[in-house]
Design a protein around this motif. Sequence first.
Motif, PDB file in Angstrom:
ATOM      1  N   LEU B  46     -39.265  -5.779  74.820  1.00 44.91           N
ATOM      2  CA  LEU B  46     -38.605  -4.475  74.695  1.00 44.91           C
ATOM      3  C   LEU B  46     -37.181  -4.519  74.118  1.00 44.91           C
ATOM      4  O   LEU B  46     -36.924  -3.882  73.104  1.00 44.91           O
ATOM      5  N   PRO B  47     -36.255  -5.262  74.737  1.00 39.99           N
ATOM      6  CA  PRO B  47     -34.877  -5.158  74.241  1.00 39.99           C
ATOM      7  C   PRO B  47     -34.694  -5.675  72.812  1.00 39.99           C
ATOM      8  O   PRO B  47     -33.964  -5.073  72.026  1.00 39.99           O
ATOM      9  N   THR B  48     -35.381  -6.762  72.451  1.00 35.81           N
ATOM     10  CA  THR B  48     -35.165  -7.308  71.107  1.00 35.81           C
ATOM     11  C   THR B  48     -36.090  -6.682  70.079  1.00 35.81           C
ATOM     12  O   THR B  48     -35.846  -6.759  68.879  1.00 35.81           O
ATOM     13  N   GLY B  49     -37.206  -6.079  70.543  1.00 37.42           N
ATOM     14  CA  GLY B  49     -38.151  -5.505  69.604  1.00 37.42           C
ATOM     15  C   GLY B  49     -38.984  -6.555  68.892  1.00 37.42           C
ATOM     16  O   GLY B  49     -39.708  -6.248  67.951  1.00 37.42           O
ATOM     17  N   SER B  50     -38.883  -7.828  69.341  1.00 40.66           N
ATOM     18  CA  SER B  50     -39.671  -8.853  68.656  1.00 40.66           C
ATOM     19  C   SER B  50     -41.101  -8.838  69.189  1.00 40.66           C
ATOM     20  O   SER B  50     -41.338  -8.536  70.360  1.00 40.66           O
ATOM     21  N   ALA B  51     -42.056  -9.146  68.293  1.00 32.67           N
ATOM     22  CA  ALA B  51     -43.468  -9.048  68.662  1.00 32.67           C
ATOM     23  C   ALA B  51     -44.193 -10.346  68.372  1.00 32.67           C
ATOM     24  O   ALA B  51     -43.786 -11.135  67.527  1.00 32.67           O
ATOM     25  N   HIS B  52     -45.269 -10.565  69.138  1.00 32.06           N
ATOM     26  CA  HIS B  52     -46.115 -11.728  68.918  1.00 32.06           C
ATOM     27  C   HIS B  52     -47.546 -11.207  68.856  1.00 32.06           C
ATOM     28  O   HIS B  52     -48.016 -10.579  69.809  1.00 32.06           O
ATOM     29  N   ILE B  53     -48.236 -11.423  67.719  1.00 29.93           N
ATOM     30  CA  ILE B  53     -49.599 -10.922  67.593  1.00 29.93           C
ATOM     31  C   ILE B  53     -50.570 -12.019  67.984  1.00 29.93           C
ATOM     32  O   ILE B  53     -50.631 -13.064  67.358  1.00 29.93           O
ATOM     33  N   SER B  54     -51.306 -11.775  69.061  1.00 30.95           N
ATOM     34  CA  SER B  54     -52.207 -12.806  69.582  1.00 30.95           C
ATOM     35  C   SER B  54     -53.530 -12.816  68.839  1.00 30.95           C
ATOM     36  O   SER B  54     -54.087 -13.861  68.564  1.00 30.95           O
ATOM     37  N   ALA B  55     -54.046 -11.637  68.565  1.00 34.36           N
ATOM     38  CA  ALA B  55     -55.302 -11.531  67.830  1.00 34.36           C
ATOM     39  C   ALA B  55     -55.328 -10.154  67.192  1.00 34.36           C
ATOM     40  O   ALA B  55     -54.832  -9.192  67.773  1.00 34.36           O
ATOM     41  N   SER B  56     -55.895 -10.058  65.994  1.00 35.28           N
ATOM     42  CA  SER B  56     -55.847  -8.778  65.304  1.00 35.28           C
ATOM     43  C   SER B  56     -56.901  -8.695  64.218  1.00 35.28           C
ATOM     44  O   SER B  56     -57.246  -9.705  63.601  1.00 35.28           O
ATOM     45  N   THR B  57     -57.429  -7.488  63.989  1.00 30.67           N
ATOM     46  CA  THR B  57     -58.375  -7.299  62.896  1.00 30.67           C
ATOM     47  C   THR B  57     -57.660  -6.652  61.709  1.00 30.67           C
ATOM     48  O   THR B  57     -58.280  -6.343  60.709  1.00 30.67           O
ATOM     49  N   ALA B  58     -56.359  -6.432  61.858  1.00 26.12           N
ATOM     50  CA  ALA B  58     -55.592  -5.790  60.788  1.00 26.12           C
ATOM     51  C   ALA B  58     -55.397  -6.765  59.632  1.00 26.12           C
ATOM     52  O   ALA B  58     -55.476  -7.977  59.816  1.00 26.12           O
ATOM     53  N   PRO B  59     -55.134  -6.237  58.413  1.00 29.10           N
ATOM     54  CA  PRO B  59     -54.856  -7.138  57.296  1.00 29.10           C
ATOM     55  C   PRO B  59     -53.622  -7.993  57.604  1.00 29.10           C
ATOM     56  O   PRO B  59     -52.691  -7.516  58.254  1.00 29.10           O
ATOM     57  N   THR B  60     -53.643  -9.237  57.151  1.00 30.37           N
ATOM     58  CA  THR B  60     -52.528 -10.153  57.399  1.00 30.37           C
ATOM     59  C   THR B  60     -51.209  -9.538  56.972  1.00 30.37           C
ATOM     60  O   THR B  60     -50.190  -9.698  57.638  1.00 30.37           O
ATOM     61  N   GLU B  61     -51.254  -8.829  55.844  1.00 37.25           N
ATOM     62  CA  GLU B  61     -50.033  -8.231  55.319  1.00 37.25           C
ATOM     63  C   GLU B  61     -49.407  -7.279  56.351  1.00 37.25           C
ATOM     64  O   GLU B  61     -48.195  -7.294  56.570  1.00 37.25           O
ATOM     65  N   ALA B  62     -50.264  -6.478  56.988  1.00 39.44           N
ATOM     66  CA  ALA B  62     -49.762  -5.525  57.978  1.00 39.44           C
ATOM     67  C   ALA B  62     -49.126  -6.260  59.161  1.00 39.44           C
ATOM     68  O   ALA B  62     -48.043  -5.894  59.628  1.00 39.44           O
ATOM     69  N   ASN B  63     -49.785  -7.323  59.618  1.00 38.56           N
ATOM     70  CA  ASN B  63     -49.245  -8.067  60.754  1.00 38.56           C
ATOM     71  C   ASN B  63     -47.914  -8.723  60.405  1.00 38.56           C
ATOM     72  O   ASN B  63     -46.979  -8.715  61.202  1.00 38.56           O
ATOM     73  N   ASP B  64     -47.854  -9.292  59.207  1.00 38.45           N
ATOM     74  CA  ASP B  64     -46.609  -9.926  58.762  1.00 38.45           C
ATOM     75  C   ASP B  64     -45.471  -8.913  58.734  1.00 38.45           C
ATOM     76  O   ASP B  64     -44.377  -9.165  59.225  1.00 38.45           O
ATOM     77  N   LEU B  65     -45.773  -7.760  58.140  1.00 37.60           N
ATOM     78  CA  LEU B  65     -44.744  -6.717  58.041  1.00 37.60           C
ATOM     79  C   LEU B  65     -44.292  -6.277  59.432  1.00 37.60           C
ATOM     80  O   LEU B  65     -43.102  -6.084  59.677  1.00 37.60           O
ATOM     81  N   TYR B  66     -45.268  -6.167  60.330  1.00 37.62           N
ATOM     82  CA  TYR B  66     -44.924  -5.706  61.672  1.00 37.62           C
ATOM     83  C   TYR B  66     -44.009  -6.703  62.369  1.00 37.62           C
ATOM     84  O   TYR B  66     -42.959  -6.339  62.898  1.00 37.62           O
ATOM     85  N   VAL B  67     -44.404  -7.968  62.342  1.00 33.16           N
ATOM     86  CA  VAL B  67     -43.632  -8.984  63.051  1.00 33.16           C
ATOM     87  C   VAL B  67     -42.243  -9.144  62.434  1.00 33.16           C
ATOM     88  O   VAL B  67     -41.245  -9.291  63.137  1.00 33.16           O
ATOM     89  N   ARG B  68     -42.202  -9.088  61.083  1.00 31.42           N
ATOM     90  CA  ARG B  68     -40.920  -9.355  60.433  1.00 31.42           C
ATOM     91  C   ARG B  68     -39.964  -8.169  60.486  1.00 31.42           C
ATOM     92  O   ARG B  68     -38.760  -8.335  60.530  1.00 31.42           O
ATOM     93  N   HIS B  69     -40.508  -6.962  60.450  1.00 35.22           N
ATOM     94  CA  HIS B  69     -39.602  -5.831  60.327  1.00 35.22           C
ATOM     95  C   HIS B  69     -39.933  -4.643  61.241  1.00 35.22           C
ATOM     96  O   HIS B  69     -39.105  -4.227  62.047  1.00 35.22           O
TER      97      HIS B  69
END
Lengths: 391, 371
Positions: B46-69
Amino acid sequence: MTQSEMLELIDLIYRAAEWPEWWHLFVKRLGTAFGSHAASFYSQRLDLGAAIIPFTTAPAEANELYLSYYAKINPFFRGLCQRRMTAGSVFADHQMIPTEEYRRTEFYNDFASKFEFHRGMNLVFSAEGTVVGNIAVSRSDSVGLFTETEVEAMTALVPHMRQALSISQKMHRIQALDFVLDNLTSAVVLISRQGRYLAANLAACEILDSRDGIALTGGRLKAGDYRQNQLLTAAVDSAIGWSSQTGGRVRIDRPSGKRPFMVLLSPVRYTPLLHADGVAAVAFLSDLDLQAERSAALVGELYQLTRSETEIAVGLAQGNHIDDLVAQLGVSPNTVRSHLKNIFKKTGVASQSDLMRLMVAGPIGIVESSSPRDSRPGRAPPASREDLTRE
Amino acid sequence: MSEPQFIRLLGLLYRSAESPAFWLPFLQALQETFRSHVANFYSQDLPTGSAHISASTAPTEANDLYVRHYSQLHPYYRKLVECPTMQPGLVVTDHTAMPTSELRKTEFFVDFLNRFDCHRALQMTPFREGNLLGNLAVLRSDSVGPYTEAEVRLMLELVPHIRRALRISKRMELLGALDCTVARLNFGVVAVDTAGRCIHTNQAADQLLALKDGIVLSDGFLSVAENVSERKLKALISSAVHITAIAGQMLIQRPSGKRPFWLLVAPSRDYPLADSGFVAGVVFLADTELQAALSSKLLYTLYDLTPAEAHVAIGIAQGKRMGELCTELRVSFSTIRTHLNSIYQKTNTNSQADLTRLLVTGPVGSLEEQI
């Protein structure tokens, strides 16, 4: 059986995977779902004709009779039937043995019929070597034989049973490994990907609680000495994957003046981590004095050393000189020398250095050499301990 | 959704609880059930807004964008930061979490969600540890429409199962870590069931048993060639794994004439649930012949020994006599003496035996280099 009964049974199976106590309720509900007055979770040893019944709704008398005698003559685990009892199979009694034939057996007449177990259905969830794991339901003739549909319903439980048992076995292995680690004199601390303390074995709790050079501060391992703390932090960071290095060793001096702790940090690599706060590294801390002392006591027992001989061995393992031992034990140098000779003879070593090597060669950490289950001395959990077996 | 469908989902879920590779098939089944094209399992701090994706069916690009920004801009979590009392188990949809008109004005929606056709979201937060939230989300496009009441109810029904599966998967990760830890020990560990069958061996045990020098694994059971010892071993294991649960130890002689193996049996703390596959006792096996694998590098770093001193120290620890060391290093006896005194000082020891003890006692020395 209705769909919602099925769903409830499956729910209970997975609850039991996590907490085995739920099998009690599971066998109860299973009996109800199949109109049976007895349902059991049991395993059968084919070679011995022996059984274990951990969970059942059958009367105690029936269980005792089965365990003491009828397990041996259960016709379903003999001859041709035995071969059909493969993992995943589900059979009703009449599918396995023609009813007419079954009803002539001693097993049926003297046992099954006595408890109105006229009809039975059995699910084999595991078959490894000579051990067969089963779930069985039994009911009286007044309810009737188990139908095809019921066999199908029972079969639908198989994959869930197997999945749950597989999880349950692994849960049990966690406890076994936890037990292994608790018996080491080496302290073991598990560290998360964020570098935070997750869990520790018993020896680690003792060391961390004594705050003699190393302790837990803000959920992290921290050395008292500034420079050593920097090295420790760097070793932790590298072990959890924040650098190209993979852990390392650090010496931690102890304000008490005792021999320093040796800390080994190493990464834990298995499957990709699912949890952001999963275990990423392990720290081994060793208290050399304690290890040598305990292992000397074990060597004494193993090689049948006398009490005085063991005392000498322990003394040497604690780092004492022969001269110190003479003074400490209040005996003559000759006595000590002759004890030492006997130790050499009994253990088959030629020098003090060899004796030291022998003592540390063994499973150095094993602290409890004999204590019956459930009667181990109660140990108050140290402040920093988070039991590995609990959440 | 029908019961059989729900049961199938549970089957996949609990399989992933045991083996993480099955999270993807589970998420695929989940997104199908919820008529969505993306399903994610991720955690968010919550405080840092950083995320860790454990498993996902989303396109890699979407996950990368989410984690990075975009994880920092997620409007739902930004709201939650101000509401620290949020309980785990909560299920929300995009339109119950915040007014749709408001969401659709955010950069997060316009530049990110919209781009991947994830207009609609249904999310559960199965666990919360401090500020770390574990989340499971399905997302779909406006063309399928907003998530309905019935879908929210279904997601709620899944909550206890997801929570349990995650608890189990955490235990499985712990098991992996414990296995790794036990693999590092420099003595053998063999876990046995009530029948005495081996169900787990660590690396050192494998190496030792592979020597086939006095003790072997035959048909899954530990076995000793010599008759008397075989009986003693069986008796030791059986008294440890049965209700008496008594520990014991013995020496196992080796046909090769080397020093015997040291065997110790300890009962497991908990009584096993079933006869097979459950650990009932642990056998520890050690080679008393074990030569300490010492690295001079370690001695430089731990005790600041010079290369010559390290050589002398290792020699002593390996049982060499001072005379031998003189020849090896081609120096006089008194030079070795001087080295030794300096070693004693640096390592805080006082005799050759003491030095040996210090150097060969390590937590997991011998296996370290191989890993």
